[in-house]
Design a protein around this motif. Structure first.
Motif, PDB file in Angstrom:
ATOM      1  N   GLU A   1     -43.813-109.776  46.693  1.00  0.00           N
ATOM      2  CA  GLU A   1     -44.520-108.534  47.007  1.00  0.00           C
ATOM      3  C   GLU A   1     -44.814-107.749  45.733  1.00  0.00           C
ATOM      4  O   GLU A   1     -45.915-107.217  45.554  1.00  0.00           O
ATOM      5  CB  GLU A   1     -43.671-107.698  47.967  1.00  0.00           C
ATOM      6  N   ALA A   2     -43.828-107.690  44.826  1.00  0.00           N
ATOM      7  CA  ALA A   2     -44.017-107.000  43.544  1.00  0.00           C
ATOM      8  C   ALA A   2     -45.034-107.731  42.681  1.00  0.00           C
ATOM      9  O   ALA A   2     -45.862-107.096  42.010  1.00  0.00           O
ATOM     10  CB  ALA A   2     -42.680-106.891  42.816  1.00  0.00           C
ATOM     11  N   ILE A   3     -44.983-109.045  42.683  1.00  0.00           N
ATOM     12  CA  ILE A   3     -45.932-109.854  41.912  1.00  0.00           C
ATOM     13  C   ILE A   3     -47.366-109.557  42.354  1.00  0.00           C
ATOM     14  O   ILE A   3     -48.263-109.309  41.530  1.00  0.00           O
ATOM     15  CB  ILE A   3     -45.631-111.358  42.086  1.00  0.00           C
ATOM     16  N   ASN A   4     -47.598-109.584  43.653  1.00  0.00           N
ATOM     17  CA  ASN A   4     -48.953-109.362  44.175  1.00  0.00           C
ATOM     18  C   ASN A   4     -49.443-107.956  43.862  1.00  0.00           C
ATOM     19  O   ASN A   4     -50.612-107.753  43.535  1.00  0.00           O
ATOM     20  CB  ASN A   4     -48.978-109.615  45.682  1.00  0.00           C
ATOM     21  N   TYR A   5     -48.542-106.978  43.959  1.00  0.00           N
ATOM     22  CA  TYR A   5     -48.923-105.605  43.637  1.00  0.00           C
ATOM     23  C   TYR A   5     -49.276-105.487  42.152  1.00  0.00           C
ATOM     24  O   TYR A   5     -50.294-104.888  41.781  1.00  0.00           O
ATOM     25  CB  TYR A   5     -47.792-104.639  43.984  1.00  0.00           C
ATOM     26  N   SER A   6     -48.419-106.053  41.282  1.00  0.00           N
ATOM     27  CA  SER A   6     -48.619-105.916  39.836  1.00  0.00           C
ATOM     28  C   SER A   6     -49.866-106.643  39.346  1.00  0.00           C
ATOM     29  O   SER A   6     -50.495-106.213  38.375  1.00  0.00           O
ATOM     30  CB  SER A   6     -47.375-106.422  39.080  1.00  0.00           C
ATOM     31  N   LYS A   7     -50.226-107.728  39.985  1.00  0.00           N
ATOM     32  CA  LYS A   7     -51.456-108.431  39.610  1.00  0.00           C
ATOM     33  C   LYS A   7     -52.663-107.516  39.772  1.00  0.00           C
ATOM     34  O   LYS A   7     -53.579-107.514  38.937  1.00  0.00           O
ATOM     35  CB  LYS A   7     -51.631-109.697  40.453  1.00  0.00           C
ATOM     36  N   GLU A   8     -52.654-106.728  40.816  1.00  0.00           N
ATOM     37  CA  GLU A   8     -53.748-105.781  41.049  1.00  0.00           C
ATOM     38  C   GLU A   8     -53.620-104.576  40.124  1.00  0.00           C
ATOM     39  O   GLU A   8     -54.596-104.138  39.506  1.00  0.00           O
ATOM     40  CB  GLU A   8     -53.726-105.333  42.519  1.00  0.00           C
ATOM     41  N   TYR A   9     -52.407-104.056  40.002  1.00  0.00           N
ATOM     42  CA  TYR A   9     -52.157-102.858  39.206  1.00  0.00           C
ATOM     43  C   TYR A   9     -52.458-103.079  37.717  1.00  0.00           C
ATOM     44  O   TYR A   9     -52.935-102.183  37.032  1.00  0.00           O
ATOM     45  CB  TYR A   9     -50.697-102.445  39.394  1.00  0.00           C
ATOM     46  N   LEU A  10     -52.199-104.285  37.231  1.00  0.00           N
ATOM     47  CA  LEU A  10     -52.350-104.582  35.807  1.00  0.00           C
ATOM     48  C   LEU A  10     -53.615-105.380  35.491  1.00  0.00           C
ATOM     49  O   LEU A  10     -53.758-105.908  34.383  1.00  0.00           O
ATOM     50  CB  LEU A  10     -51.115-105.351  35.307  1.00  0.00           C
ATOM     51  N   LYS A  11     -54.542-105.460  36.426  1.00  0.00           N
ATOM     52  CA  LYS A  11     -55.708-106.312  36.223  1.00  0.00           C
ATOM     53  C   LYS A  11     -56.597-105.856  35.067  1.00  0.00           C
ATOM     54  O   LYS A  11     -57.330-106.656  34.482  1.00  0.00           O
ATOM     55  CB  LYS A  11     -56.535-106.431  37.509  1.00  0.00           C
ATOM     56  N   LYS A  12     -56.501-104.573  34.701  1.00  0.00           N
ATOM     57  CA  LYS A  12     -57.300-104.083  33.562  1.00  0.00           C
ATOM     58  C   LYS A  12     -56.837-104.686  32.248  1.00  0.00           C
ATOM     59  O   LYS A  12     -57.542-104.642  31.245  1.00  0.00           O
ATOM     60  CB  LYS A  12     -57.243-102.560  33.498  1.00  0.00           C
ATOM     61  N   PHE A  13     -55.626-105.266  32.248  1.00  0.00           N
ATOM     62  CA  PHE A  13     -55.110-105.931  31.051  1.00  0.00           C
ATOM     63  C   PHE A  13     -55.226-107.454  31.180  1.00  0.00           C
ATOM     64  O   PHE A  13     -54.489-108.191  30.523  1.00  0.00           O
ATOM     65  CB  PHE A  13     -53.636-105.571  30.842  1.00  0.00           C
ATOM     66  N   LYS A  14     -56.132-107.931  32.003  1.00  0.00           N
ATOM     67  CA  LYS A  14     -56.176-109.338  32.399  1.00  0.00           C
ATOM     68  C   LYS A  14     -56.206-110.313  31.234  1.00  0.00           C
ATOM     69  O   LYS A  14     -55.695-111.435  31.336  1.00  0.00           O
ATOM     70  CB  LYS A  14     -57.368-109.593  33.315  1.00  0.00           C
ATOM     71  N   ASP A  15     -56.811-109.944  30.109  1.00  0.00           N
ATOM     72  CA  ASP A  15     -56.892-110.843  28.962  1.00  0.00           C
ATOM     73  C   ASP A  15     -55.610-110.844  28.129  1.00  0.00           C
ATOM     74  O   ASP A  15     -55.449-111.665  27.225  1.00  0.00           O
ATOM     75  CB  ASP A  15     -58.073-110.457  28.062  1.00  0.00           C
ATOM     76  N   ARG A  16     -54.715-109.934  28.432  1.00  0.00           N
ATOM     77  CA  ARG A  16     -53.501-109.792  27.620  1.00  0.00           C
ATOM     78  C   ARG A  16     -52.213-110.024  28.409  1.00  0.00           C
ATOM     79  O   ARG A  16     -51.125-109.899  27.862  1.00  0.00           O
ATOM     80  CB  ARG A  16     -53.464-108.389  27.001  1.00  0.00           C
ATOM     81  N   ILE A  17     -52.325-110.339  29.684  1.00  0.00           N
ATOM     82  CA  ILE A  17     -51.116-110.469  30.504  1.00  0.00           C
ATOM     83  C   ILE A  17     -51.136-111.738  31.351  1.00  0.00           C
ATOM     84  O   ILE A  17     -52.177-112.161  31.847  1.00  0.00           O
ATOM     85  CB  ILE A  17     -50.923-109.233  31.404  1.00  0.00           C
ATOM     86  N   LEU A  18     -49.961-112.343  31.471  1.00  0.00           N
ATOM     87  CA  LEU A  18     -49.768-113.506  32.340  1.00  0.00           C
ATOM     88  C   LEU A  18     -48.586-113.195  33.244  1.00  0.00           C
ATOM     89  O   LEU A  18     -47.513-112.806  32.765  1.00  0.00           O
ATOM     90  CB  LEU A  18     -49.479-114.759  31.510  1.00  0.00           C
ATOM     91  N   ILE A  19     -48.780-113.327  34.551  1.00  0.00           N
ATOM     92  CA  ILE A  19     -47.736-112.982  35.522  1.00  0.00           C
ATOM     93  C   ILE A  19     -47.287-114.231  36.266  1.00  0.00           C
ATOM     94  O   ILE A  19     -48.100-115.025  36.735  1.00  0.00           O
ATOM     95  CB  ILE A  19     -48.261-111.927  36.520  1.00  0.00           C
ATOM     96  N   LYS A  20     -45.964-114.399  36.363  1.00  0.00           N
ATOM     97  CA  LYS A  20     -45.408-115.577  37.030  1.00  0.00           C
ATOM     98  C   LYS A  20     -44.336-115.179  38.046  1.00  0.00           C
ATOM     99  O   LYS A  20     -43.554-114.262  37.816  1.00  0.00           O
ATOM    100  CB  LYS A  20     -44.795-116.536  35.998  1.00  0.00           C
ATOM    101  N   HIS A  21     -44.323-115.909  39.158  1.00  0.00           N
ATOM    102  CA  HIS A  21     -43.299-115.711  40.194  1.00  0.00           C
ATOM    103  C   HIS A  21     -42.099-116.584  39.837  1.00  0.00           C
ATOM    104  O   HIS A  21     -42.146-117.797  39.961  1.00  0.00           O
ATOM    105  CB  HIS A  21     -43.875-116.115  41.561  1.00  0.00           C
ATOM    106  N   SER A  22     -41.024-115.933  39.364  1.00  0.00           N
ATOM    107  CA  SER A  22     -39.871-116.699  38.880  1.00  0.00           C
ATOM    108  C   SER A  22     -38.658-115.797  38.761  1.00  0.00           C
ATOM    109  O   SER A  22     -38.776-114.586  38.550  1.00  0.00           O
ATOM    110  CB  SER A  22     -40.192-117.302  37.501  1.00  0.00           C
ATOM    111  N   ASN A  23     -37.474-116.378  38.896  1.00  0.00           N
ATOM    112  CA  ASN A  23     -36.239-115.661  38.600  1.00  0.00           C
ATOM    113  C   ASN A  23     -36.227-115.244  37.144  1.00  0.00           C
ATOM    114  O   ASN A  23     -36.724-115.966  36.272  1.00  0.00           O
ATOM    115  CB  ASN A  23     -35.023-116.553  38.872  1.00  0.00           C
ATOM    116  N   PHE A  24     -35.625-114.087  36.835  1.00  0.00           N
ATOM    117  CA  PHE A  24     -35.683-113.597  35.454  1.00  0.00           C
ATOM    118  C   PHE A  24     -34.897-114.472  34.485  1.00  0.00           C
ATOM    119  O   PHE A  24     -35.174-114.495  33.296  1.00  0.00           O
ATOM    120  CB  PHE A  24     -35.275-112.124  35.358  1.00  0.00           C
ATOM    121  N   SER A  25     -33.935-115.229  34.989  1.00  0.00           N
ATOM    122  CA  SER A  25     -33.155-116.105  34.107  1.00  0.00           C
ATOM    123  C   SER A  25     -34.004-117.246  33.553  1.00  0.00           C
ATOM    124  O   SER A  25     -33.648-117.875  32.555  1.00  0.00           O
ATOM    125  CB  SER A  25     -31.948-116.684  34.851  1.00  0.00           C
TER     126      SER A  25
END
Length: 302
Positions: A54-78
């Motif tokens: 849920e957080a991943i999907n929200y952040s993809k939209e929220y941070l889309k203005k940085f699309k060329d500078r950000i990569l988002i992955k669904h994964s445990n933080f470890s």
């Protein structure tokens, strides 16, 4: 949807001198820290990880203005440093806590008034708090309340729960709170039920194991010129970070029983930048009461 990231100014200050490379946000959440970092450090790229879809999907939209500078992955933080080019990593941030938005969502089962008993960061995981409360033996419940909640009366609370569930299954945090009660641990202290919920959350999400694995992966990643900033909300987590940072700062890695150094020294990863943890200001606590337990520790890898 408004999310207030904890210790934001302090995190930005920690990363202020990073002019290039990649910053890793191991616990992306709802993008508050990452958005501010990308605005401040305009030449860096950022990789964000979170196990909450849920957080991943929200952040993809929220941070889309940085699309060329950000990569988002669904994964445990470890797993944040697994299978990536760590030679360009110049900053690592981990906020080991529950976001306000997770707490405020009734169905997630994190808050005191929740009608559910879930607490899974990753809702694809099988084990939830309802399973733990209703399936663990009294001895197992006592262990997690004692080890993760540091409750002196862990046995009494565990037996109380075990006796109650002989008649009826516990299905909500509200129900659990009514059973445990709203007694403070000590005068003016945190409520026992809050520590019970913390213990359950740590057990459900295997959080101490995750934190230890993240620190181990940082230690083994052969990083250079990297700032590591970790925010914790629990004394056990803070102790783990504090002790690992102390280990990283040691030049000599010989066993304590050696009379003199035989390793040759020069094994330190870098320097601790915060001899004492950074805590929220009075103003921040006033504006965001949930920040009051936060502690930020920073290590600079040479």
């Amino acid at each position: 949807m408004i999310h207030t990231p904890v210790l934001l100014n302090e995190v930005l200050k920690a990363f202020n001198d990073i002019k290039n490379g990649t910053i890793i946000d191991c616990t992306l959440g709802y993008g508050g820290h990452s958005s501010a970092i990308l605005k401040q450090n305009q030449s860096v790229k950022l990789m964000g990880f979170d196990r909450d879809l849920e957080a991943i999907n929200y952040s993809k939209e929220y941070l889309k203005k940085f699309k060329d500078r950000i990569l988002i992955k669904h994964s445990n933080f470890s797993n944040s440093l697994n299978d990536i080019d760590t030679s360009k990593v110049r900053g690592i941030l981990a906020d080991i806590g529950v976001s306000s938005l997770q707490l405020d969502k009734n169905n997630r089962g994190f808050s005191l008034n929740s009608d559910s008993l879930d607490m899974r960061m990753n809702q694809n995981d099988e084990k939830d708090a309802k399973f733990v409360i209703n399936s663990y033996s009294a001895n197992e419940l006592e262990r997690i309340f004692k080890d993760y909640g540091e409750l002196k009366n862990a046995k009494f609370i565990a037996q109380k729960i075990a006796k109650f569930r002989e008649k009826k299954e516990l299905t909500s945090v509200k129900e659990l709170a009514n059973l445990v009660g709203l007694k403070p641990v000590r005068k003016g202290g945190v409520l026992e039920i809050i520590l019970v919920l913390q213990a359950l959350r740590i057990e459900v999400n295997n959080e101490l194991f995750e934190l230890k694995n993240l620190l181990k992966s940082i230690e083994n990643a052969n990083l250079k010129d990297t700032v590591v900033a970790i925010i914790t909300f629990h004394s056990l987590e803070d102790r783990i970070v504090k002790n690992r940072f102390k280990k990283w700062e040691k030049e000599c890695i010989c066993p304590d029983f050696f009379i003199k150094c035989e390793c040759g020294g020069n094994h330190a990863l870098g320097k601790i930048a915060t001899k004492k943890p950074i805590t929220p200001s009075k103003d921040e606590i006033l504006n965001n009461s949930r920040s009051k337990c936060a502690k930020l520790r920073i290590f600079k890898i040479k």
